[in-house]
Design a protein around this motif. Sequence first.
Motif, PDB file in Angstrom:
ATOM      1  N   SER A 176       0.809  -1.216   0.000  1.00 44.48           N
ATOM      2  CA  SER A 176       0.000   0.000   0.000  1.00 44.48           C
ATOM      3  C   SER A 176       0.845   1.270   0.000  1.00 44.48           C
ATOM      4  O   SER A 176       0.322   2.376  -0.134  1.00 44.48           O
ATOM      5  CB  SER A 176      -0.935   0.006   1.211  1.00 44.48           C
ATOM      6  OG  SER A 176      -0.204   0.236   2.409  1.00 44.48           O
ATOM      7  N   ILE A 177       2.187   1.104   0.148  1.00 43.12           N
ATOM      8  CA  ILE A 177       3.087   2.253   0.222  1.00 43.12           C
ATOM      9  C   ILE A 177       3.916   2.314  -1.055  1.00 43.12           C
ATOM     10  O   ILE A 177       4.529   1.322  -1.443  1.00 43.12           O
ATOM     11  CB  ILE A 177       4.042   2.124   1.428  1.00 43.12           C
ATOM     12  CG1 ILE A 177       3.263   1.839   2.708  1.00 43.12           C
ATOM     13  CG2 ILE A 177       4.873   3.392   1.581  1.00 43.12           C
ATOM     14  CD1 ILE A 177       4.151   1.427   3.862  1.00 43.12           C
ATOM     15  N   PRO A 178       3.977   3.447  -1.729  1.00 44.99           N
ATOM     16  CA  PRO A 178       4.828   3.553  -2.927  1.00 44.99           C
ATOM     17  C   PRO A 178       6.283   3.244  -2.579  1.00 44.99           C
ATOM     18  O   PRO A 178       6.755   3.586  -1.493  1.00 44.99           O
ATOM     19  CB  PRO A 178       4.655   5.007  -3.360  1.00 44.99           C
ATOM     20  CG  PRO A 178       3.367   5.446  -2.755  1.00 44.99           C
ATOM     21  CD  PRO A 178       3.241   4.694  -1.465  1.00 44.99           C
ATOM     22  N   PHE A 179       6.975   2.606  -3.510  1.00 46.89           N
ATOM     23  CA  PHE A 179       8.382   2.257  -3.296  1.00 46.89           C
ATOM     24  C   PHE A 179       9.118   2.468  -4.610  1.00 46.89           C
ATOM     25  O   PHE A 179       9.434   1.531  -5.337  1.00 46.89           O
ATOM     26  CB  PHE A 179       8.511   0.799  -2.825  1.00 46.89           C
ATOM     27  CG  PHE A 179       9.903   0.414  -2.381  1.00 46.89           C
ATOM     28  CD1 PHE A 179      10.378   0.790  -1.145  1.00 46.89           C
ATOM     29  CD2 PHE A 179      10.730  -0.315  -3.214  1.00 46.89           C
ATOM     30  CE1 PHE A 179      11.663   0.442  -0.735  1.00 46.89           C
ATOM     31  CE2 PHE A 179      12.009  -0.676  -2.826  1.00 46.89           C
ATOM     32  CZ  PHE A 179      12.484  -0.290  -1.585  1.00 46.89           C
ATOM     33  N   SER A 180       9.390   3.735  -4.928  1.00 41.94           N
ATOM     34  CA  SER A 180      10.081   4.068  -6.174  1.00 41.94           C
ATOM     35  C   SER A 180      10.651   5.468  -6.068  1.00 41.94           C
ATOM     36  O   SER A 180      10.142   6.314  -5.318  1.00 41.94           O
ATOM     37  CB  SER A 180       9.136   3.979  -7.374  1.00 41.94           C
ATOM     38  OG  SER A 180       8.168   5.010  -7.328  1.00 41.94           O
TER      39      SER A 180
ATOM     40  N   GLU B 130      16.670   7.745  -0.455  1.00 38.54           N
ATOM     41  CA  GLU B 130      16.894   7.891  -1.894  1.00 38.54           C
ATOM     42  C   GLU B 130      17.928   6.879  -2.383  1.00 38.54           C
ATOM     43  O   GLU B 130      17.770   6.249  -3.434  1.00 38.54           O
ATOM     44  CB  GLU B 130      17.342   9.314  -2.219  1.00 38.54           C
ATOM     45  CG  GLU B 130      17.582   9.555  -3.701  1.00 38.54           C
ATOM     46  CD  GLU B 130      18.059  10.968  -4.001  1.00 38.54           C
ATOM     47  OE1 GLU B 130      18.187  11.308  -5.188  1.00 38.54           O
ATOM     48  OE2 GLU B 130      18.312  11.734  -3.040  1.00 38.54           O
ATOM     49  N   ASN B 131      19.008   6.717  -1.607  1.00 37.86           N
ATOM     50  CA  ASN B 131      20.049   5.763  -1.986  1.00 37.86           C
ATOM     51  C   ASN B 131      19.513   4.330  -2.033  1.00 37.86           C
ATOM     52  O   ASN B 131      19.866   3.552  -2.917  1.00 37.86           O
ATOM     53  CB  ASN B 131      21.217   5.840  -0.995  1.00 37.86           C
ATOM     54  CG  ASN B 131      22.006   7.121  -1.148  1.00 37.86           C
ATOM     55  OD1 ASN B 131      22.017   7.725  -2.211  1.00 37.86           O
ATOM     56  ND2 ASN B 131      22.651   7.551  -0.078  1.00 37.86           N
ATOM     57  N   THR B 132      18.666   3.986  -1.070  1.00 35.09           N
ATOM     58  CA  THR B 132      18.068   2.653  -1.061  1.00 35.09           C
ATOM     59  C   THR B 132      17.211   2.427  -2.296  1.00 35.09           C
ATOM     60  O   THR B 132      17.296   1.382  -2.960  1.00 35.09           O
ATOM     61  CB  THR B 132      17.231   2.451   0.215  1.00 35.09           C
ATOM     62  OG1 THR B 132      18.116   2.313   1.328  1.00 35.09           O
ATOM     63  CG2 THR B 132      16.361   1.206   0.132  1.00 35.09           C
ATOM     64  N   LEU B 133      16.387   3.410  -2.641  1.00 33.25           N
ATOM     65  CA  LEU B 133      15.540   3.280  -3.826  1.00 33.25           C
ATOM     66  C   LEU B 133      16.383   3.195  -5.095  1.00 33.25           C
ATOM     67  O   LEU B 133      16.078   2.414  -6.007  1.00 33.25           O
ATOM     68  CB  LEU B 133      14.563   4.459  -3.901  1.00 33.25           C
ATOM     69  CG  LEU B 133      13.506   4.497  -2.786  1.00 33.25           C
ATOM     70  CD1 LEU B 133      12.738   5.810  -2.819  1.00 33.25           C
ATOM     71  CD2 LEU B 133      12.543   3.320  -2.910  1.00 33.25           C
ATOM     72  N   GLN B 134      17.451   3.985  -5.152  1.00 27.75           N
ATOM     73  CA  GLN B 134      18.341   3.912  -6.313  1.00 27.75           C
ATOM     74  C   GLN B 134      18.965   2.527  -6.413  1.00 27.75           C
ATOM     75  O   GLN B 134      19.060   1.944  -7.496  1.00 27.75           O
ATOM     76  CB  GLN B 134      19.441   4.974  -6.195  1.00 27.75           C
ATOM     77  CG  GLN B 134      18.975   6.399  -6.441  1.00 27.75           C
ATOM     78  CD  GLN B 134      20.079   7.412  -6.208  1.00 27.75           C
ATOM     79  OE1 GLN B 134      21.049   7.132  -5.487  1.00 27.75           O
ATOM     80  NE2 GLN B 134      19.940   8.593  -6.788  1.00 27.75           N
ATOM     81  N   HIS B 135      19.410   2.009  -5.275  1.00 29.64           N
ATOM     82  CA  HIS B 135      20.049   0.697  -5.254  1.00 29.64           C
ATOM     83  C   HIS B 135      19.084  -0.376  -5.745  1.00 29.64           C
ATOM     84  O   HIS B 135      19.468  -1.293  -6.470  1.00 29.64           O
ATOM     85  CB  HIS B 135      20.506   0.379  -3.829  1.00 29.64           C
ATOM     86  CG  HIS B 135      21.625  -0.606  -3.757  1.00 29.64           C
ATOM     87  ND1 HIS B 135      22.897  -0.323  -4.170  1.00 29.64           N
ATOM     88  CD2 HIS B 135      21.649  -1.891  -3.324  1.00 29.64           C
ATOM     89  CE1 HIS B 135      23.667  -1.383  -3.997  1.00 29.64           C
ATOM     90  NE2 HIS B 135      22.936  -2.348  -3.485  1.00 29.64           N
ATOM     91  N   CYS B 136      17.823  -0.247  -5.355  1.00 27.13           N
ATOM     92  CA  CYS B 136      16.823  -1.227  -5.769  1.00 27.13           C
ATOM     93  C   CYS B 136      16.467  -1.099  -7.245  1.00 27.13           C
ATOM     94  O   CYS B 136      16.008  -2.070  -7.859  1.00 27.13           O
ATOM     95  CB  CYS B 136      15.565  -1.086  -4.910  1.00 27.13           C
ATOM     96  SG  CYS B 136      15.790  -1.622  -3.196  1.00 27.13           S
ATOM     97  N   GLU B 137      16.674   0.086  -7.815  1.00 30.35           N
ATOM     98  CA  GLU B 137      16.311   0.296  -9.212  1.00 30.35           C
ATOM     99  C   GLU B 137      17.493   0.183 -10.164  1.00 30.35           C
ATOM    100  O   GLU B 137      17.322   0.296 -11.378  1.00 30.35           O
ATOM    101  CB  GLU B 137      15.625   1.667  -9.365  1.00 30.35           C
ATOM    102  CG  GLU B 137      14.285   1.726  -8.639  1.00 30.35           C
ATOM    103  CD  GLU B 137      13.538   3.037  -8.847  1.00 30.35           C
ATOM    104  OE1 GLU B 137      13.973   3.850  -9.717  1.00 30.35           O
ATOM    105  OE2 GLU B 137      12.530   3.270  -8.149  1.00 30.35           O
TER     106      GLU B 137
ATOM    107  N   PHE C  22      16.342  -8.369  -6.637  1.00 26.66           N
ATOM    108  CA  PHE C  22      15.048  -7.806  -6.244  1.00 26.66           C
ATOM    109  C   PHE C  22      15.187  -7.181  -4.871  1.00 26.66           C
ATOM    110  O   PHE C  22      16.108  -7.506  -4.112  1.00 26.66           O
ATOM    111  CB  PHE C  22      13.949  -8.886  -6.234  1.00 26.66           C
ATOM    112  CG  PHE C  22      14.189 -10.015  -5.270  1.00 26.66           C
ATOM    113  CD1 PHE C  22      13.746  -9.959  -3.953  1.00 26.66           C
ATOM    114  CD2 PHE C  22      14.868 -11.165  -5.680  1.00 26.66           C
ATOM    115  CE1 PHE C  22      13.967 -11.005  -3.073  1.00 26.66           C
ATOM    116  CE2 PHE C  22      15.090 -12.221  -4.808  1.00 26.66           C
ATOM    117  CZ  PHE C  22      14.636 -12.148  -3.499  1.00 26.66           C
ATOM    118  N   CYS C  23      14.306  -6.258  -4.548  1.00 29.67           N
ATOM    119  CA  CYS C  23      14.218  -5.703  -3.206  1.00 29.67           C
ATOM    120  C   CYS C  23      12.909  -6.171  -2.588  1.00 29.67           C
ATOM    121  O   CYS C  23      11.838  -6.023  -3.187  1.00 29.67           O
ATOM    122  CB  CYS C  23      14.293  -4.179  -3.218  1.00 29.67           C
ATOM    123  SG  CYS C  23      15.975  -3.550  -3.390  1.00 29.67           S
TER     124      CYS C  23
END
Length: 301
Positions: free
Chosen positions: A118-122, A146-153, A163-164
Amino acid sequence: MGFGFGFGYLVHLFCSLLVLRHLEMTEAHGEKVEREVYDMKLGRNFKDNHLRVHASRDENSGKNLHDRSLSHMNRLDPELNVFFHVNELKVGKKMHIYFPIKDPSSSPPLLSKEESDSIPFSLEKLHYILQLFSFPEGSKQAKAMENTLQHCEFPPLDGETKFCATSLESMLDSARSIFGFNAKFKVLSTNHLAKSITLLQNYTISDAPEEILARKIVSCHTLPYPYVVFYCHSQESDNKLFKVSLVGEDGGRVEAAAVCHMDTSHWDPEHVSFRVLKTRPGASPVCHFFPADNLIYIPVV
């Protein structure tokens, strides 16, 4: 508990997080978690401990174990004392190793799949996510998120599946997709048999390292975020997994999980491990220990 065979450590880790979440949640099961609950149950632990520590280490993620760049790294962080050469795996070898000690009370909470979905993750939704968790843009917490999201993308490397996972269900589902949906698998981890008070110290290998044979390995590493996020990846290359018994100078005993990446020819030349080990892609294997909050999945033979 010894080297983490079966799901013992996984159950312990997630149960401890579930207890925290249960104690701090005020909403009925199944209802959507609202912003006030995030602020109460996530923000405090997140700001005071987990994310603040990660953000202060390196605002540019250059020191993450599997980060790809050294461009913002001006000095060798003590926490990078986890890399070693494969020929060091022998009884009596003394190694300078960093093993973090995590306080479960400061760990971020585990969300159910329903909640995490239910929470955006991008990165695209970062502004909204920061508002949701009440973190100012430009803060260390915001930068770490931000770094975590970048790492996941980041796109996967050649031959890599990544995958994250933001919930236990999503992590197990993704692991099944790698091993095969009908495959059985188990989880391993590093275990501290006698508590150590020193994060960085000399350890001596006390017993002959034991190789754990596995045709595929899925390694999962924690990333800084308001709730539990694991970065997991599996490489189609010659990797070797080991159980290593260590004794610290302060008497602390660790049964550590370690992996050796035997073929690094396709790795980024600026990968952090090459600087630590003074080597280059394809020149020699790169090995590293796993901290206790990382998980390694392998198929059951």
